[in-house]
Each structure stands twice: as C-alpha cells, then as structure tokens.
Design a protein around this motif. Structure first.
Motif, PDB file in Angstrom:
ATOM      1  N   LEU A   1     -10.534   4.887   3.556  1.00 24.51           N
ATOM      2  CA  LEU A   1      -9.730   3.798   2.985  1.00 24.51           C
ATOM      3  C   LEU A   1      -9.396   4.081   1.515  1.00 24.51           C
ATOM      4  O   LEU A   1      -8.247   3.921   1.083  1.00 24.51           O
ATOM      5  CB  LEU A   1     -10.517   2.485   3.125  1.00 24.51           C
TER       6      LEU A   1
ATOM      7  N   TYR B   1      -6.830   6.891   1.423  1.00 23.42           N
ATOM      8  CA  TYR B   1      -5.515   6.337   1.813  1.00 23.42           C
ATOM      9  C   TYR B   1      -4.887   5.571   0.647  1.00 23.42           C
ATOM     10  O   TYR B   1      -3.716   5.781   0.291  1.00 23.42           O
ATOM     11  CB  TYR B   1      -5.740   5.447   3.033  1.00 23.42           C
TER      12      TYR B   1
ATOM     13  N   TYR C   1     -12.541  -2.716  -3.194  1.00 27.79           N
ATOM     14  CA  TYR C   1     -13.066  -2.763  -1.827  1.00 27.79           C
ATOM     15  C   TYR C   1     -14.599  -2.717  -1.785  1.00 27.79           C
ATOM     16  O   TYR C   1     -15.171  -2.299  -0.778  1.00 27.79           O
ATOM     17  CB  TYR C   1     -12.464  -1.617  -1.005  1.00 27.79           C
TER      18      TYR C   1
ATOM     19  N   HIS D   1      -1.717  -5.422   1.433  1.00 27.49           N
ATOM     20  CA  HIS D   1      -2.971  -6.151   1.177  1.00 27.49           C
ATOM     21  C   HIS D   1      -2.643  -7.548   0.684  1.00 27.49           C
ATOM     22  O   HIS D   1      -1.691  -7.737  -0.088  1.00 27.49           O
ATOM     23  CB  HIS D   1      -3.804  -5.428   0.097  1.00 27.49           C
TER      24      HIS D   1
ATOM     25  N   THR E   1      -5.549  -7.916  10.332  1.00 22.60           N
ATOM     26  CA  THR E   1      -5.894  -6.613   9.743  1.00 22.60           C
ATOM     27  C   THR E   1      -5.380  -5.469  10.622  1.00 22.60           C
ATOM     28  O   THR E   1      -4.791  -4.506  10.123  1.00 22.60           O
ATOM     29  CB  THR E   1      -7.432  -6.501   9.574  1.00 22.60           C
TER      30      THR E   1
ATOM     31  N   PHE F   1     -15.380   3.492   7.557  1.00 20.20           N
ATOM     32  CA  PHE F   1     -14.026   3.896   7.156  1.00 20.20           C
ATOM     33  C   PHE F   1     -13.805   3.809   5.642  1.00 20.20           C
ATOM     34  O   PHE F   1     -12.700   4.064   5.169  1.00 20.20           O
ATOM     35  CB  PHE F   1     -12.975   3.043   7.890  1.00 20.20           C
TER      36      PHE F   1
ATOM     37  N   ARG G   1       2.703  -7.055   9.187  1.00 23.96           N
ATOM     38  CA  ARG G   1       2.006  -5.995   9.938  1.00 23.96           C
ATOM     39  C   ARG G   1       2.472  -5.943  11.394  1.00 23.96           C
ATOM     40  O   ARG G   1       2.495  -4.870  12.000  1.00 23.96           O
ATOM     41  CB  ARG G   1       0.495  -6.205   9.839  1.00 23.96           C
TER      42      ARG G   1
ATOM     43  N   LEU H   1     -16.658  -3.636   1.224  1.00 26.48           N
ATOM     44  CA  LEU H   1     -16.562  -2.807   2.441  1.00 26.48           C
ATOM     45  C   LEU H   1     -17.282  -1.469   2.275  1.00 26.48           C
ATOM     46  O   LEU H   1     -17.145  -0.580   3.121  1.00 26.48           O
ATOM     47  CB  LEU H   1     -15.082  -2.550   2.782  1.00 26.48           C
TER      48      LEU H   1
ATOM     49  N   LYS I   1       0.836  -1.202   0.000  1.00 26.49           N
ATOM     50  CA  LYS I   1       0.000   0.000   0.000  1.00 26.49           C
ATOM     51  C   LYS I   1       0.879   1.263   0.000  1.00 26.49           C
ATOM     52  O   LYS I   1       2.108   1.175   0.212  1.00 26.49           O
ATOM     53  CB  LYS I   1      -0.919  -0.048   1.222  1.00 26.49           C
TER      54      LYS I   1
ATOM     55  N   ARG J   1      -1.553 -14.730   3.864  1.00 21.73           N
ATOM     56  CA  ARG J   1      -2.324 -14.053   4.918  1.00 21.73           C
ATOM     57  C   ARG J   1      -1.649 -14.219   6.277  1.00 21.73           C
ATOM     58  O   ARG J   1      -1.632 -13.302   7.087  1.00 21.73           O
ATOM     59  CB  ARG J   1      -3.756 -14.618   4.970  1.00 21.73           C
TER      60      ARG J   1
ATOM     61  N   ASN K   1      -1.856  -0.013   7.370  1.00 21.86           N
ATOM     62  CA  ASN K   1      -1.355  -1.365   7.643  1.00 21.86           C
ATOM     63  C   ASN K   1      -0.518  -1.967   6.519  1.00 21.86           C
ATOM     64  O   ASN K   1      -0.391  -3.178   6.391  1.00 21.86           O
ATOM     65  CB  ASN K   1      -2.481  -2.294   8.107  1.00 21.86           C
TER      66      ASN K   1
ATOM     67  N   VAL L   1      -4.495   0.298  12.071  1.00 20.70           N
ATOM     68  CA  VAL L   1      -5.256  -0.435  11.051  1.00 20.70           C
ATOM     69  C   VAL L   1      -5.417   0.391   9.768  1.00 20.70           C
ATOM     70  O   VAL L   1      -5.464  -0.159   8.662  1.00 20.70           O
ATOM     71  CB  VAL L   1      -6.631  -0.893  11.628  1.00 20.70           C
ATOM     72  N   GLY L   2      -5.461   1.708   9.920  1.00 21.06           N
ATOM     73  CA  GLY L   2      -5.626   2.579   8.755  1.00 21.06           C
ATOM     74  C   GLY L   2      -4.334   2.844   8.001  1.00 21.06           C
ATOM     75  O   GLY L   2      -4.323   3.574   7.000  1.00 21.06           O
TER      76      GLY L   2
HETATM   77  P1  ADP Z   1      -7.676  -7.148   5.340  1.00 22.54           P
HETATM   78  O1  ADP Z   1      -6.945  -6.065   4.565  1.00 22.54           O
HETATM   79  O2  ADP Z   1      -6.834  -7.682   6.468  1.00 22.54           O
HETATM   80  O3  ADP Z   1      -8.242  -8.227   4.446  1.00 22.54           O
HETATM   81  P2  ADP Z   1     -10.360  -5.967   5.582  1.00 22.54           P
HETATM   82  O4  ADP Z   1     -10.723  -6.546   4.255  1.00 22.54           O
HETATM   83  O5  ADP Z   1     -11.308  -6.154   6.719  1.00 22.54           O
HETATM   84  O6  ADP Z   1      -8.923  -6.465   6.072  1.00 22.54           O
HETATM   85  O7  ADP Z   1     -10.160  -4.391   5.426  1.00 22.54           O
HETATM   86  C1  ADP Z   1      -9.521  -3.863   4.289  1.00 22.54           C
HETATM   87  C2  ADP Z   1      -8.664  -2.709   4.724  1.00 22.54           C
HETATM   88  O8  ADP Z   1      -9.510  -1.681   5.257  1.00 22.54           O
HETATM   89  C3  ADP Z   1      -7.692  -3.011   5.847  1.00 22.54           C
HETATM   90  O9  ADP Z   1      -6.504  -3.646   5.394  1.00 22.54           O
HETATM   91  C4  ADP Z   1      -7.422  -1.616   6.378  1.00 22.54           C
HETATM   92  O10 ADP Z   1      -6.518  -0.904   5.513  1.00 22.54           O
HETATM   93  C5  ADP Z   1      -8.802  -0.980   6.257  1.00 22.54           C
HETATM   94  N1  ADP Z   1      -9.551  -1.070   7.514  1.00 22.54           N
HETATM   95  C6  ADP Z   1     -10.139  -2.167   8.037  1.00 22.54           C
HETATM   96  N2  ADP Z   1     -10.729  -1.884   9.210  1.00 22.54           N
HETATM   97  C7  ADP Z   1     -10.516  -0.559   9.433  1.00 22.54           C
HETATM   98  C8  ADP Z   1     -10.854   0.351  10.471  1.00 22.54           C
HETATM   99  N3  ADP Z   1     -11.554  -0.041  11.535  1.00 22.54           N
HETATM  100  N4  ADP Z   1     -10.454   1.633  10.363  1.00 22.54           N
HETATM  101  C9  ADP Z   1      -9.739   2.052   9.297  1.00 22.54           C
HETATM  102  N5  ADP Z   1      -9.378   1.245   8.280  1.00 22.54           N
HETATM  103  C10 ADP Z   1      -9.745  -0.044   8.336  1.00 22.54           C
END
Ligand code: ADP
Length: 163
Positions: free
Chosen positions: A75, A78, A63, A129, A105, A71, A116, A66, A23, A99, A126, A123-124
């Motif tokens: 996201l 970012y 995404y 991906h 996450t 967020f 990570r 989501l 990222k 993974r 991280n 988390v914001g």
């Molecule tokens: P992952 O990337 O571990 O598969 P998710 O698919 O749940 O996790 O989320 C995608 C991305 O969204 C995360 O990697 C992170 O960058 C962001 N994210 C997830 N949860 C939050 C949160 N609570 N606040 C801010 N960003 C978040």
C-alpha cells in the motif's frame, strides 16, 4: 465574518470538512477532473487542493492504523508510485456523504454510480481515499495541509444549497 471567529476543530454542520485524495492510479488515469466534478456538482465547497508527491513517512503516518496488515508495504509503495491530488472539501455531512460517493474499499463491492464502482476493479488500485470519520478527517487534514493552505471563502450559492 463568522468564518474568521470559528475555532479550529469546531468544523461541524455546514462547516464539516473531509480529506479526499486522488491516488496515483487516479492521477495517471486522468480521473482528477471527473472526481472534482462529482464533488462540485454534489454541492460541496472546496477549501484546499494541491498536487503532492507524498513521502514514505507521511504515508506511514497516514496509514498507521493499517501497519499490521499484510498489504501495508504494498500500500505504501502504491501510494508513493506517483503524485496524489490532496483536497479538503467542506459541507453538511461531507464525511459520510463522500464515503458513499467513493463506494466500498473493494471496487467489486461498490455500486455503479460510485467512484470506485465506476472507475476501478481491484482493491489495491482503488483510485481515491476519503476520511472515514470526522475525527480521522481532522487528523488527516492536519497531516497533509498547513493551516494557511486552507482557504475560507464565501460561496454565493450557499442559500441555494442549504435551507
Ligand atoms: P478505505 O480506503 O476504503 O478507507 P481501508 O482503510 O480499509 O479502506 O484501507 C486503506 C487502503 O488500503 C484501501 O483504500 C486500499 O487502497 C488498501 N487496501 C485495503 N485492503 C486491501 C487489500 N486486501 N489488499 C490490498 N490493498 C488493500
């Protein structure tokens, strides 16, 4: 020769593939080399890689699952804030193992030794991906890469990585 006869979508066994993206924070923080090093040293096989400035529509599609999260707009912002290194790695159980290499996450829940767990705190931000299932990997690879950007090449170390 088997590689050229292998039907698209039948990426199983040692031909399983996953989508990994460093990222924008990972690129800015000069973590690209370290992340590639970890995947190479594990034994995975690189079949695609490029530096991309992702568009908003691409990121919204990526995404999509989501989109209802509070967020979501942060996201997308970012992920648009700088270039991303998009990669496709291949190998046995690569989706699951990648993974585990990434960690959780939330970096606070990620063990030391994971990417990570070692390189980030929030988390914001991280850093990386990785696809969370084989089905998602296929979807994400086709979203980020054209088929001609994925290279099938023989790796001479294969007999030393698989029995
Ligand atoms: P992952 O990337 O571990 O598969 P998710 O698919 O749940 O996790 O989320 C995608 C991305 O969204 C995360 O990697 C992170 O960058 C962001 N994210 C997830 N949860 C939050 C949160 N609570 N606040 C801010 N960003 C978040």
């Amino acid at each position: 020769m088997l590689l050229f006869l292998w039907p698209i979508g039948a990426w199983t066994g040692v031909y399983e593939r996953t989508f990994i993206a460093v990222k924008p924070d990972g690129v800015h923080r000069r973590l690209v080399g370290e992340i590639i090093r970890r995947f190479e040293k594990k034994g995975f096989h690189l079949v695609g890689m490029k530096l991309v400035q992702p568009s908003e529509p691409l990121l919204k599609e990526h995404y999509w699952g989501l989109r209802q999260k509070p967020f979501f707009s942060g996201l997308i912002e970012y992920m648009r804030s700088g270039p991303v290194v998009a990669m496709v790695w291949q190998g046995l159980d690569v989706v699951k193992m990648a993974r585990r290499m990434l960690g959780e996450t939330d970096p606070a829940d990620s063990l030391p030794g994971t990417i990570r767990g070692d390189f980030c705190m929030e988390v914001g931000r991280n850093v990386i991906h990785g696809s969370d299932s084989v089905k998602m990997a296929q979807r994400e690879i086709s979203l980020w890469f054209n088929p001609d950007e994925l290279i099938c090449w023989e790796n001479s170390s294969q007999p030393w990585r698989y029995q």
